[in-house]
Design a protein around this motif. Structure first.
Motif, short mmCIF file in Angstrom:
data_model
loop_
_atom_site.label_atom_id
_atom_site.label_comp_id
_atom_site.label_asym_id
_atom_site.label_seq_id
_atom_site.Cartn_x
_atom_site.Cartn_y
_atom_site.Cartn_z
N ALA A 164 0.82 -1.22 0.00
CA ALA A 164 0.00 0.00 0.00
C ALA A 164 0.85 1.26 0.00
CB ALA A 164 -0.93 0.00 1.20
N MET A 165 2.08 1.17 0.51
CA MET A 165 2.95 2.35 0.51
C MET A 165 3.22 2.82 -0.91
SD MET A 165 5.75 1.21 3.38
CE MET A 165 6.84 2.59 3.00
N GLN A 166 3.48 1.89 -1.79
CA GLN A 166 3.76 2.22 -3.19
C GLN A 166 2.47 2.40 -3.98
OE1 GLN A 166 6.22 -0.68 -5.13
NE2 GLN A 166 5.93 0.18 -7.17
N ASN A 167 1.45 1.65 -3.59
CA ASN A 167 0.23 1.60 -4.39
C ASN A 167 -1.00 1.57 -3.49
OD1 ASN A 167 -1.52 1.21 -6.60
ND2 ASN A 167 -1.36 -1.02 -6.42
N PRO A 168 -1.39 2.72 -2.94
CA PRO A 168 -2.58 2.72 -2.06
C PRO A 168 -3.86 2.32 -2.79
CG PRO A 168 -1.85 4.97 -2.54
CD PRO A 168 -0.78 4.06 -3.05
N TRP A 169 -3.81 2.30 -4.12
CA TRP A 169 -4.96 1.85 -4.91
C TRP A 169 -5.15 0.34 -4.80
CZ3 TRP A 169 -1.34 5.42 -6.46
CH2 TRP A 169 -1.81 6.70 -6.76
N VAL A 170 -4.23 -0.36 -4.15
CA VAL A 170 -4.30 -1.83 -4.07
C VAL A 170 -5.62 -2.30 -3.47
CG1 VAL A 170 -3.12 -1.95 -1.81
CG2 VAL A 170 -3.05 -3.92 -3.36
N PHE A 171 -6.19 -1.54 -2.54
CA PHE A 171 -7.46 -1.94 -1.92
C PHE A 171 -8.59 -1.90 -2.94
CE2 PHE A 171 -4.80 -0.10 1.44
CZ PHE A 171 -4.77 -1.16 2.33
N SER A 206 11.02 10.14 1.66
CA SER A 206 11.07 8.68 1.49
C SER A 206 9.75 8.15 0.96
CB SER A 206 11.42 8.00 2.82
OG SER A 206 10.41 8.23 3.79
N ARG A 207 8.65 8.79 1.37
CA ARG A 207 7.33 8.38 0.86
C ARG A 207 7.23 8.66 -0.63
NH1 ARG A 207 3.41 7.68 4.00
NH2 ARG A 207 3.04 6.17 2.35
N LEU A 208 7.73 9.83 -1.06
CA LEU A 208 7.67 10.19 -2.47
C LEU A 208 8.46 9.21 -3.32
CD1 LEU A 208 8.22 14.07 -2.18
CD2 LEU A 208 6.06 12.83 -2.33
N MET A 209 9.62 8.81 -2.82
CA MET A 209 10.45 7.87 -3.57
C MET A 209 9.79 6.50 -3.65
SD MET A 209 14.37 8.96 -2.64
CE MET A 209 14.17 9.18 -0.87
N THR A 210 9.08 6.12 -2.60
CA THR A 210 8.36 4.84 -2.63
C THR A 210 7.22 4.88 -3.64
OG1 THR A 210 8.90 4.39 -0.31
CG2 THR A 210 7.04 3.19 -1.24
N TYR A 211 6.48 5.99 -3.66
CA TYR A 211 5.40 6.14 -4.64
C TYR A 211 5.91 5.94 -6.07
CZ TYR A 211 1.44 8.06 -1.89
OH TYR A 211 0.37 8.23 -1.04
N CYS A 212 7.14 6.36 -6.33
CA CYS A 212 7.65 6.39 -7.69
C CYS A 212 8.38 5.12 -8.11
CB CYS A 212 8.58 7.59 -7.87
SG CYS A 212 7.68 9.16 -7.75
N LYS A 213 8.45 4.13 -7.23
CA LYS A 213 9.04 2.86 -7.63
C LYS A 213 8.24 2.30 -8.81
CE LYS A 213 10.96 1.23 -3.22
NZ LYS A 213 10.78 0.24 -2.12
N GLY A 214 8.95 1.82 -9.81
CA GLY A 214 8.28 1.25 -10.97
C GLY A 214 7.93 2.25 -12.05
N PHE A 215 8.10 3.56 -11.78
CA PHE A 215 7.87 4.55 -12.83
C PHE A 215 8.96 4.40 -13.91
CE2 PHE A 215 5.37 8.31 -10.79
CZ PHE A 215 4.44 7.42 -10.29
N PRO A 216 8.66 4.68 -15.17
CA PRO A 216 9.73 4.76 -16.17
C PRO A 216 10.75 5.83 -15.74
CG PRO A 216 7.57 4.77 -17.22
CD PRO A 216 7.34 4.93 -15.75
N GLY A 217 12.03 5.50 -15.83
CA GLY A 217 13.05 6.47 -15.41
C GLY A 217 13.02 6.76 -13.93
N ALA A 218 12.72 5.75 -13.14
CA ALA A 218 12.52 5.98 -11.70
C ALA A 218 13.79 6.40 -10.98
CB ALA A 218 11.94 4.71 -11.06
N LYS A 219 14.94 5.87 -11.39
CA LYS A 219 16.16 6.14 -10.64
C LYS A 219 16.53 7.63 -10.60
CE LYS A 219 20.92 4.63 -9.94
NZ LYS A 219 22.00 3.72 -10.39
#
Length: 331
Positions: A232-239, A289-302
C-alpha cells in the motif's frame, strides 16, 4: 464469536497494516478512500500515553471517517498497558485496542515490547490479560503477532491459543519470524494453522500485493481477512484494485501516471495541513522517502528518485511532477 462487526455476514475485510512513520492520519484517510476497510494507527508507547506525552498522543489521532479504527499499543507491563488503554478510550473511543506483539525493531524489543514477548508466553499472557481486564467491555481488544522469534521457535499456534484464552477478540499474524524482519517469503501455512487453531478471527499479513493474492488466501486458508502493508505504501490503490478483482475476476486498468502524481501532490498538501511534521520544509523533507516509494516502478525511476530526495517545498514537488510528465510525453 468476535464482537467485531466487520467480520460478520461472511465479510472478508481488508486491513491497512500499522506501519510506524507511514500510516499516519493522512495516509489512512487516503487508503480509506481507496477501499481499505479497517484501520490501525501507528503503534504508540504505553509509557508515553501514561505520561501524556503530546507527541505520543498525536499518534492516536484518527477521524470518524476512518472508522472502524483501532489504536495499537506496545509495552511489556500488562498493568501499565491496561492503564494506557483506558486513557486512550477516554480520549477518543477507538473501535478497538490492538496490542503489538510483532514489531521486530531493536529499540522496541529491547524494552520487552513487540516481538520480544513471543519468547516468553507467560509475559505475553500477562500483557494481553492486563489490557483485556482493564478495558472490560468498553471496546474489543485484539493482537498482532509474528509466527515466532526465529525458524527454530515458530510458536504462533500456541501463542494464538493463549491470546484467545486471555480475551483477544481477533489476531493478526505477520507470516515472518522476528529474525526474518521483512526478508524472505511469508509463511502462510503457519498463518492457516493458527486460523484453524482458534475460534476468533485471524487476519493474515505478508506478501499481499494484489487482488489475486487476496483471492488466493481467502480460498486456500482459514483466515477471516487480510492485512496489506508495504504494497500500500507504493500503491494505495491496491485496496480498490483488490475489491474490483474479487468482484469481477478481472484486473482493473492500471492507475495512470498522471493520476499517481495527483495523489502524490495531494498527499504532500494534506501532510502540510495536518501539521504533523512542522512547517512546509520539515513536512516535505519528512515526505521524501514516501515520495520515492510512490515512484518505484515509474519509467526512469532512478533519476526521478534522486531528484525527489532533495525537495523541500510543495512547489518543488509540483515542478518535478510537471517536468517528469513533460519528459514522458516527449519520450
Amino acid at each position: 464469536m468476535s464482537s467485531l462487526p466487520w467480520f460478520s455476514d461472511n465479510k472478508f475485510p481488508l486491513y491497512l497494516a500499522p506501519m510506524a512513520g507511514v500510516t499516519d492520519v493522512v495516509f489512512r484517510s487516503i487508503c480509506k478512500e481507496l477501499g481499505a476497510d479497517v484501520m490501525v494507527t501507528e503503534f504508540v508507547s504505553a509509557e508515553g500515553i501514561i505520561r501524556q506525552d503530546d507527541r505520543t498522543r498525536k499518534y492516536t489521532e484518527f477521524t470518524d471517517g476512518q472508522r472502524p479504527c483501532g489504536v495499537q499499543l506496545f509495552g511489556g507491563d500488562g498493568e501499565r498497558m491496561g492503564e494506557a488503554a483506558k486513557k486512550i478510550i477516554d480520549w477518543k473511543q477507538p473501535d478497538f485496542i490492538d496490542i503489538n506483539f510483532g514489531c521486530p525493531v531493536n529499540k522496541v524489543v529491547a524494552k520487552n515490547g513487540g516481538s520480544s514477548l513471543l519468547k516468553c508466553c507467560d509475559s505475553l499472557a500477562s500483557v494481553a490479560s492486563g489490557v483485556a481486564k482493564a478495558v472490560g467491555d468498553q471496546v474489543p481488544v485484539t493482537a498482532k503477532i509474528r509466527i515466532g522469534w526465529d525458524e527454530k521457535n515458530i510458536n504462533a499456534p500456541e501463542v494464538c491459543r493463549i491470546l484467545q484464552e486471555e480475551g483477544m477478540q481477533a489476531i493478526s499474524i505477520h507470516g515472518r519470524t522476528r529474525a526474518q524482519g521483512y526478508r524472505g517469503e511469508a509463511n502462510w501455512d503457519v498463518i492457516d494453522a493458527c486460523a484453524r487453531e482458534v475460534s476468533v478471527p485471524v487476519v493474515g499479513n505478508g506478501d499481499i500485493c494484489s487482488g489475486e493474492d487476496v483471492k488466493l488466501r481467502r480460498e486456500t486458508t482459514a483466515v477471516s481477512g487480510v492485512m496489506i502493508g508495504r504494497a500500500a505504501m507504493q500503491n494505495p490503490w491496491v485496496f480498490r484494485e483488490a475489491k474490483h478483482y474479487l468482484t469481477t475476476g478481472e484486473h482493473p486498468e492500471p492507475v495512470a501516471v498522471t493520476e499517481r502524481w495527483k495523489m502524490i501532490i495531494r498527499h504532500c498538501s494534506m501532510a502540510m495541513e495536518s501539521d504533523r511534521y512542522g512547517n512546509e520544509r520539515q513536512t516535505i523533507m519528512a515526505m521524501r522517502s514516501r515520495l520515492m516509494t510512490y515512484c518505484k516502478g515509474f519509467p526512469g525511476a532512478k533519476p526521478l528518485r534522486q531528484r525527489l530526495c532533495t525537495v523541500s517545498s510543495l512547489q518543488e514537488v509540483k515542478d518535478v511532477a510537471a517536468e517528469y510528465l513533460q519528459e514522458l510525453c516527449e519520450a
